[in-house]
Scaffold this motif. Structure first.
Motif, mmCIF file in Angstrom:
data_model
loop_
_atom_site.group_PDB
_atom_site.id
_atom_site.type_symbol
_atom_site.label_atom_id
_atom_site.label_comp_id
_atom_site.label_asym_id
_atom_site.label_seq_id
_atom_site.Cartn_x
_atom_site.Cartn_y
_atom_site.Cartn_z
ATOM 1 N N SER A 60 0.940 -1.064 0.178
ATOM 2 C CA SER A 60 -0.256 -0.414 0.012
ATOM 3 C C SER A 60 1.015 1.556 -0.419
ATOM 4 O O SER A 60 1.992 1.168 0.495
ATOM 5 N N CYS A 61 0.222 2.227 -0.840
ATOM 6 C CA CYS A 61 0.565 4.070 -0.490
ATOM 7 C C CYS A 61 -0.327 4.480 -1.172
ATOM 8 O O CYS A 61 -0.901 4.506 -1.800
ATOM 9 N N HIS A 62 -0.336 6.099 -0.009
ATOM 10 C CA HIS A 62 -1.755 6.728 0.116
ATOM 11 C C HIS A 62 -1.559 7.374 -1.936
ATOM 12 O O HIS A 62 -0.102 7.480 -2.302
ATOM 13 N N TRP A 63 -2.078 7.372 -2.131
ATOM 14 C CA TRP A 63 -2.402 8.469 -3.228
ATOM 15 C C TRP A 63 -2.734 9.691 -3.139
ATOM 16 O O TRP A 63 -1.886 11.522 -4.173
ATOM 17 N N ASP A 64 -2.801 10.847 -2.370
ATOM 18 C CA ASP A 64 -3.494 11.726 -2.428
ATOM 19 C C ASP A 64 -2.662 12.977 -1.409
ATOM 20 O O ASP A 64 -1.796 12.898 -0.731
ATOM 21 N N HIS A 65 -2.377 13.791 -1.524
ATOM 22 C CA HIS A 65 -1.598 15.127 -0.794
ATOM 23 C C HIS A 65 -2.461 16.320 -0.643
ATOM 24 O O HIS A 65 -4.396 15.733 -0.342
ATOM 25 N N PHE A 66 -2.286 17.367 -0.591
ATOM 26 C CA PHE A 66 -2.915 18.139 -0.289
ATOM 27 C C PHE A 66 -3.451 18.996 -1.097
ATOM 28 O O PHE A 66 -4.121 20.297 -1.412
ATOM 29 N N THR A 98 6.876 6.685 -3.549
ATOM 30 C CA THR A 98 6.228 5.361 -2.503
ATOM 31 C C THR A 98 5.439 4.815 -3.777
ATOM 32 O O THR A 98 5.306 3.626 -4.268
ATOM 33 N N MET A 99 4.039 5.843 -4.774
ATOM 34 C CA MET A 99 3.779 5.231 -5.870
ATOM 35 C C MET A 99 4.934 4.740 -6.746
ATOM 36 O O MET A 99 4.501 3.269 -7.545
ATOM 37 N N ALA A 100 5.823 5.305 -6.737
ATOM 38 C CA ALA A 100 6.940 4.485 -8.257
ATOM 39 C C ALA A 100 7.690 3.395 -7.720
ATOM 40 O O ALA A 100 7.720 2.415 -8.480
ATOM 41 N N TRP A 101 7.637 3.066 -6.185
ATOM 42 C CA TRP A 101 7.971 2.249 -5.428
ATOM 43 C C TRP A 101 6.786 0.638 -6.090
ATOM 44 O O TRP A 101 7.408 0.013 -5.995
ATOM 45 N N MET A 102 5.951 1.258 -5.308
ATOM 46 C CA MET A 102 4.790 0.104 -5.840
ATOM 47 C C MET A 102 5.254 -0.634 -7.369
ATOM 48 O O MET A 102 4.825 -2.234 -7.462
ATOM 49 N N LEU A 103 5.081 1.068 -7.681
ATOM 50 C CA LEU A 103 4.289 0.436 -8.637
ATOM 51 C C LEU A 103 5.655 -0.313 -9.894
ATOM 52 O O LEU A 103 5.612 -1.794 -10.903
ATOM 53 N N GLU A 104 6.682 -0.394 -9.462
ATOM 54 C CA GLU A 104 8.057 -0.735 -9.323
ATOM 55 C C GLU A 104 8.038 -2.437 -9.039
ATOM 56 O O GLU A 104 8.801 -3.319 -10.646
ATOM 57 N N ILE A 105 7.837 -2.623 -7.746
ATOM 58 C CA ILE A 105 7.749 -3.631 -7.238
ATOM 59 C C ILE A 105 6.154 -4.756 -8.647
ATOM 60 O O ILE A 105 6.641 -6.281 -9.112
ATOM 61 N N MET A 139 -2.063 -7.666 -3.569
ATOM 62 C CA MET A 139 -3.137 -6.813 -3.894
ATOM 63 C C MET A 139 -1.693 -4.865 -3.990
ATOM 64 O O MET A 139 -0.892 -5.108 -3.269
ATOM 65 N N PHE A 140 -2.197 -4.516 -4.729
ATOM 66 C CA PHE A 140 -1.533 -3.184 -4.904
ATOM 67 C C PHE A 140 -2.535 -2.097 -4.577
ATOM 68 O O PHE A 140 -3.112 -1.835 -5.254
ATOM 69 N N LEU A 141 -2.183 -1.438 -3.667
ATOM 70 C CA LEU A 141 -3.202 -0.687 -3.259
ATOM 71 C C LEU A 141 -2.451 0.786 -2.883
ATOM 72 O O LEU A 141 -2.031 1.380 -1.981
ATOM 73 N N ALA A 142 -4.339 1.163 -3.399
ATOM 74 C CA ALA A 142 -3.593 2.985 -3.776
ATOM 75 C C ALA A 142 -4.361 3.724 -2.344
ATOM 76 O O ALA A 142 -5.543 3.750 -3.816
ATOM 77 N N PRO A 143 -4.375 3.813 -1.191
ATOM 78 C CA PRO A 143 -5.714 4.286 -0.630
ATOM 79 C C PRO A 143 -6.091 5.940 -0.541
ATOM 80 O O PRO A 143 -4.468 6.733 -0.719
ATOM 81 N N THR A 144 -6.999 5.928 -0.360
ATOM 82 C CA THR A 144 -6.998 7.947 -0.124
ATOM 83 C C THR A 144 -6.890 8.325 0.931
ATOM 84 O O THR A 144 -7.367 7.717 2.031
ATOM 85 N N ALA A 145 -6.513 9.862 1.351
ATOM 86 C CA ALA A 145 -7.122 10.298 2.604
ATOM 87 C C ALA A 145 -6.795 10.164 3.317
ATOM 88 O O ALA A 145 -6.630 9.969 4.813
#
Ligand SMILES: [Zn+2]
Length: 552
Positions: A321-327, A348-355, A371-377
């Motif tokens: 997991s790695c969150h996709w959201d920011h401010f 971290t999203m790059a880290w997860m996508l490469e994995i 599972m590759f999960l990008a949670p919101t908020a």
């Protein structure tokens, strides 16, 4: 029929297995080799671009981000995680609170007025437009902790149903530096403000005020204030959070000193007593008057997830997991208002996508699903991750482990693998094994008192009982050493963290450390996915009992 000598059978069988093993290793190594820094930089350039506008939930930035992640998941060959969809709707509620400028306190000695933002902040998640607190008693309930495994109960014999509890931040382990009290200097979940609000709700308290100090909170008062002045997001709750306190707030240490002194008590003496076993709550002989108004908005954001199905154990899952959201767009700092979140959480999203890419390259699919999960908020309280564990795509008793990351600094290759939450679970052993392959050593987070283990998405999994890992190189750069690394991190936190300056910089960034961290996590997940082992919480972990409550 010619008899085959037994020893020959053994040799043939042994050769077969070792060839298999080697082939698998070869397969793993070939897949691992596809993880690369240039590809990572390409993802980050898009995710942290001006066009993506800081990836704020409910904005055009959300639409662009989740569409981009979906497109990547499809091209990486991942299947949709949520009955045919890559998206999971997360219903959220935005709460804006306008507190009165002052809080009035009256004791026998007289009155005391505390000012909003300088002395206190106050909030409420309760779905209620106007909150009026009148003539309500205050009680000092130590750390506000009920921890059966430490025989600790700050609410013992206390009825707080029409009272405001005043509690200390963190837990008694930090205050006493006693390694045998709670987890010593390392914060436990009992030290987090989120826990204290939940515990106050369980006891039906009318309100709760946490006394801030920078060491115990892990951040200065200014962070409490900036958190309080902006609208906050919560998961939508059918009951409108009726069980939560009418007032959830903080006091500065100075305000607490005044409040206690006005009641003829010494704050620091009582705070010390509160850190000792057997402490009992103290009536503050003070009454409080306060008002605030709340407004609510409802909207839906989305988690994004793709799955690589396993083989014979496909119903069991390991979740990255790695969150996709920011401010999004915020206050202008140095002429810039786009909070791009390149490190938080682009890297971290790059880290997860490469994995995910590496898993796609394996010729022999692992037994378990990934599972590759990008949670919101996440930035608003790990909301997407909390929602996911309440509404999981794979049931929790089939969820083997969570590997999360956040804020991966592009400083280059590290000699260490830092585990935040070191000692919590047997996942540490796998990290040890993976680190050795890369000629790295494992080190516990040097600042466990800041409670980082409770401040990123893996915590949502831990709280739901799923063994969760938060590990990456962070302490000793392979060429520049420890001091350099510590200084770089400190500079980044001061100048870039949660600021528009958190942006991609081709000149100074070195992706190779994140590449190595991706390979490390790929190895751990591949090992776990290839086995039928179940990682366990260690003895003394506050999450062990939860896990055991639902595991077969
Ligand atoms: Zn983050």
């Amino acid at each position: 029929m010619k008899k085959i000598p037994f020893f020959l059978v053994i040799i043939v069988v042994a050769t077969f297995f070792s060839a298999c093993h080697q082939a698998e290793d070869q397969d793993f190594l070939q897949a691992e080799a596809v993880i690369n820094g240039e590809a990572m930089a390409e993802y980050i350039k898009v995710l942290a671009s001006d066009e993506f506008a800081g990836r704020k939930p409910f904005t055009e930035g959300e639409e662009l981000t989740i569409a981009y992640l979906q497109q990547q998941f499809i091209s990486l060959g991942l299947e949709p995680a949520f009955s045919g969809s890559y998206f999971q709707e997360v219903p959220l509620m935005e709460v804006e609170v306008k507190p009165a400028e002052t809080m009035r306190l009256v004791s026998e000695a007289g009155g005391l007025v505390l000012n909003n933002l300088t002395d206190f902040v106050a909030f409420s998640r309760k779905v209620k437009q106007k909150t009026v607190i009148e003539n309500t008693a205050l009680v000092f309930a130590g750390y506000g902790i009920v921890a059966p495994e430490y025989q600790w109960d700050d609410y013992y014999g206390l009825d707080v149903r029409d009272k405001i509890v005043v509690v200390l931040v963190n837990d008694p382990g930090l205050a006493t530096a006693d390694p045998d009290l709670f987890n010593g200097n390392a914060m436990t979940y009992y030290g987090r403000w989120t826990y204290k609000f939940e515990e106050a709700a369980r006891h039906g308290a009318r309100g709760i005020l946490i006394v801030h100090n920078t060491l115990g909170a892990g951040y200065p008062w200014s962070v409490v204030v900036s958190g309080a002045v902006s609208p906050k997001l919560f998961l939508q709750d059918e009951g409108g959070y009726a069980e939560f306190a009418d007032v959830e707030g903080w006091l500065t240490t100075e305000a607490a000193e005044e409040l206690f002194a006005n009641a003829g008590l010494d704050f620091h003496t009582l705070a010390q007593e509160a850190a000792q076993p057997g402490f009992r709550a103290v009536d503050l002989n003070t009454r409080l008057w306060f008002e605030m108004e709340s407004t609510f908005k409802y909207d839906v954001s989305r988690n994004v997830a793709g799955v690589m199905p396993g083989t014979d154990l496909a119903d069991e899952v390991i979740i990255f997991s790695c969150h996709w959201d920011h401010f999004g767009i915020g206050p202008v700092i140095n002429g810039d208002s786009i909070y791009r979140g390149a490190v938080d959480n682009g890297t971290t999203m790059a880290w997860m996508l490469e994995i995910a890419k590496a898993f796609g390259k394996l010729e022999n699919r692992p037994r378990r699903s990934i599972m590759f999960l990008a949670p919101t908020a996440e930035e608003q309280g790990l909301l997407g991750a909390h929602y996911y564990v309440k509404n999981p795509a794979f049931s929790l008793e089939k969820t083997v482990a969570n590997l999360n990351n956040d804020l991966m600094l592009p400083l280059g290759r590290m000699r260490d693998v830092m585990i935040t939450g070191y000692g919590q679970s047997t996942l540490d052993d796998l990290v040890e094994e993976a680190a050795k392959r890369q000629d790295r050593y494992v080190i516990p987070d040097p600042n466990p008192e800041s409670g980082m283990y409770y401040r990123a998405d893996h915590f949502a999994f831990a709280k739901a009982g799923v063994p969760a890992l938060f590990a990456r190189g962070n302490v000793e750069h392979r060429e520049h050493g420890r001091e350099w690394t510590a200084q770089k991190e400190k500079d980044w936190l001061a100048n870039n963290y949660h600021k528009p300056a958190d942006k991609y910089d081709a000149e100074t960034w070195d992706m190779e450390g994140i590449v190595e961290d991706a390979k490390l996590a790929f190895y751990i997940a591949w090992k776990l996915a290839s086995s039928n082992e179940w990682p366990q919480w260690n003895e003394g972990s506050e999450f062990k009992a939860i896990r055991e409550s639902y595991m077969p």
